[in-house]
Write a protein that holds these residues in place. Sequence first.
Motif, mmCIF file in Angstrom:
data_model
loop_
_atom_site.group_PDB
_atom_site.id
_atom_site.type_symbol
_atom_site.label_atom_id
_atom_site.label_comp_id
_atom_site.label_asym_id
_atom_site.label_seq_id
_atom_site.Cartn_x
_atom_site.Cartn_y
_atom_site.Cartn_z
ATOM 1 N N THR A 73 94.313 53.172 13.289
ATOM 2 C CA THR A 73 93.846 52.399 11.961
ATOM 3 C C THR A 73 93.871 50.401 12.679
ATOM 4 O OG1 THR A 73 93.660 53.586 10.344
ATOM 5 C CG2 THR A 73 94.139 51.201 9.451
ATOM 6 N N ARG A 74 93.601 49.843 12.641
ATOM 7 C CA ARG A 74 93.420 47.985 13.387
ATOM 8 C C ARG A 74 94.653 47.647 12.340
ATOM 9 N NH1 ARG A 74 89.816 45.201 16.944
ATOM 10 N NH2 ARG A 74 89.924 46.527 17.553
ATOM 11 N N VAL A 75 95.661 47.231 12.071
ATOM 12 C CA VAL A 75 96.533 46.780 11.202
ATOM 13 C C VAL A 75 97.083 45.047 11.924
ATOM 14 C CG1 VAL A 75 96.439 48.642 9.769
ATOM 15 C CG2 VAL A 75 98.279 47.304 11.310
ATOM 16 N N LEU A 97 91.876 46.562 8.589
ATOM 17 C CA LEU A 97 91.181 44.713 9.432
ATOM 18 C C LEU A 97 90.063 45.575 10.062
ATOM 19 C CD1 LEU A 97 93.248 42.935 11.777
ATOM 20 C CD2 LEU A 97 92.326 42.583 9.424
ATOM 21 N N LYS A 98 88.753 45.252 9.203
ATOM 22 C CA LYS A 98 87.022 46.337 9.447
ATOM 23 C C LYS A 98 86.883 45.106 10.958
ATOM 24 C CE LYS A 98 85.476 47.407 5.091
ATOM 25 N NZ LYS A 98 84.522 47.448 4.403
ATOM 26 N N GLU A 99 85.915 45.414 11.726
ATOM 27 C CA GLU A 99 85.297 44.814 13.074
ATOM 28 C C GLU A 99 84.507 44.384 12.506
ATOM 29 O OE1 GLU A 99 84.723 45.141 17.056
ATOM 30 O OE2 GLU A 99 86.105 46.378 15.619
ATOM 31 N N GLY A 100 84.363 42.575 12.720
ATOM 32 C CA GLY A 100 84.463 41.592 12.368
ATOM 33 C C GLY A 100 84.638 41.286 11.548
ATOM 34 N N ALA A 101 86.134 41.293 11.211
ATOM 35 C CA ALA A 101 86.817 40.503 10.202
ATOM 36 C C ALA A 101 87.086 38.979 10.348
ATOM 37 C CB ALA A 101 87.687 41.028 9.890
ATOM 38 N N THR A 102 87.685 38.194 9.668
ATOM 39 C CA THR A 102 88.143 37.004 10.155
ATOM 40 C C THR A 102 88.919 36.908 8.877
ATOM 41 O OG1 THR A 102 86.449 35.515 10.344
ATOM 42 C CG2 THR A 102 87.946 34.363 9.536
ATOM 43 N N ILE A 103 90.819 36.173 9.307
ATOM 44 C CA ILE A 103 91.355 36.026 8.502
ATOM 45 C C ILE A 103 92.042 35.131 9.040
ATOM 46 C CG2 ILE A 103 92.107 39.254 8.405
ATOM 47 C CD1 ILE A 103 94.107 38.089 11.189
ATOM 48 N N THR A 136 92.431 30.251 10.733
ATOM 49 C CA THR A 136 91.019 30.881 10.105
ATOM 50 C C THR A 136 90.653 31.251 11.478
ATOM 51 O OG1 THR A 136 90.647 29.609 8.319
ATOM 52 C CG2 THR A 136 89.283 31.256 8.888
ATOM 53 N N CYS A 137 90.609 33.044 11.647
ATOM 54 C CA CYS A 137 90.197 32.979 12.966
ATOM 55 C C CYS A 137 89.731 34.554 12.784
ATOM 56 C CB CYS A 137 91.952 33.705 13.775
ATOM 57 S SG CYS A 137 93.116 32.797 13.928
ATOM 58 N N PRO A 138 88.322 34.782 13.734
ATOM 59 C CA PRO A 138 88.115 36.081 13.864
ATOM 60 C C PRO A 138 89.692 37.220 14.389
ATOM 61 C CG PRO A 138 86.632 34.546 15.026
ATOM 62 C CD PRO A 138 87.975 34.223 14.347
ATOM 63 N N ILE A 139 89.223 38.410 13.931
ATOM 64 C CA ILE A 139 90.648 39.191 14.725
ATOM 65 C C ILE A 139 90.573 39.173 15.978
ATOM 66 C CG2 ILE A 139 90.733 40.529 11.716
ATOM 67 C CD1 ILE A 139 89.006 43.076 13.739
ATOM 68 N N ASP A 140 89.397 39.360 16.803
ATOM 69 C CA ASP A 140 89.644 39.455 17.998
ATOM 70 C C ASP A 140 89.770 37.916 18.821
ATOM 71 O OD1 ASP A 140 88.327 42.223 17.928
ATOM 72 O OD2 ASP A 140 86.623 41.482 17.797
ATOM 73 N N GLY A 169 85.491 30.025 17.336
ATOM 74 C CA GLY A 169 85.752 30.556 15.593
ATOM 75 C C GLY A 169 86.924 30.334 14.873
ATOM 76 N N VAL A 170 87.672 29.644 16.133
ATOM 77 C CA VAL A 170 89.253 29.770 15.172
ATOM 78 C C VAL A 170 89.300 27.844 14.789
ATOM 79 C CG1 VAL A 170 91.791 29.181 15.788
ATOM 80 C CG2 VAL A 170 90.536 31.468 16.695
ATOM 81 N N VAL A 171 89.530 27.757 13.661
ATOM 82 C CA VAL A 171 90.054 26.729 12.852
ATOM 83 C C VAL A 171 91.082 26.627 11.918
ATOM 84 C CG1 VAL A 171 87.698 25.763 12.851
ATOM 85 C CG2 VAL A 171 89.127 27.174 11.332
ATOM 86 N N PRO A 172 92.178 24.898 12.160
ATOM 87 C CA PRO A 172 92.787 24.898 10.627
ATOM 88 C C PRO A 172 92.474 25.303 9.741
ATOM 89 C CG PRO A 172 92.358 22.983 12.485
ATOM 90 C CD PRO A 172 91.460 23.611 12.449
ATOM 91 N N THR A 173 93.633 25.574 8.551
ATOM 92 C CA THR A 173 92.888 26.041 7.504
ATOM 93 C C THR A 173 92.771 24.370 6.587
ATOM 94 O OG1 THR A 173 95.898 26.090 6.800
ATOM 95 C CG2 THR A 173 94.230 28.055 7.235
#
Length: 209
Positions: A73-75, A97-103, A136-140, A169-173
Motif C-alpha cells: 500500500t502506497r502511503v 494514496l490512490k494513483e494520480g492523487a494530489t496532496i 500542492t503536488c501530484p504524488i509522483d 504540476g507542483v504549486v505553492p499553497t
Amino acid sequence: MSQILPMSAELRERTGTGGARETRRAARVPAIVYGAGEDPQPVSVLRKDLIKAVQTGKFLSTLYELDLGGARTRVIPRAVQFHPVTDIPVHVDFLRLKEGATITVDVPVHFTGQETSPGLKRGGVLNIVRHEVSLTCPIDSIPEAIEIDLSTADINDSIHISAVTLPAGVVPTITDRDFTIATLVAPSSLRSAESDAEGAQDGTGTTEG
C-alpha cells in the motif's frame, strides 16, 4: 522527486489502549492507514525503522510503500505523536494514496552555494524566513527539498518563491503573493559603519569638542 521507500508493517488485531501498549512492548509503534475511500486499517511498524525515518528530517514529505504480508500500500505520513519525556514516536497516521492523487506537503528548504556568496563573504547573515514551504503536488512529483542557490546572493538580496523552479504540476499553497523564503542581511558592524558614513555626509556625525 521523492523516492518511494519500503517499510515493513503488520496488521494489528488488537486496538485501543491495551492493544497499543502491547504493540509498544514488542518494540513496535501503532499506526493507522486511512483515506482513498477505504476503511481505516490499524497497523504497526518497527520502532527502530520509524525512528530512523523520522531522523532524516523529511519523513512527512516522503512516500512509503507499506508491505503488509505481501500486500503493498502506497502511503505518506501525515502525523507523528511523540512521548512527552523520551521523545520516542508512539503513533503514526499514514494517508493511503490512490494513483494520480494530489496532496499538500511541507517541503524542506535547502541552501547551496554559501561558500561563494558575495554577501556571505562580506559577513552578511542569512535570515531564513521559511524553513519549509507548503506545496500542492501530484504524488509522483513531490520534491525531496527546495534547493536555493546562494552563489550570487549579495547583502540586501531577498529570495522569493518566484525564484524557485518547481516540478511540473507542483504549486505553492500560497498563491496570492510572491512570499519571501530568505533574505541576506548586513552584519551589525557593517550597518553601523554605513550609518556613521551617512551621518558624516549630511553633517550629523559626532565630533569631538
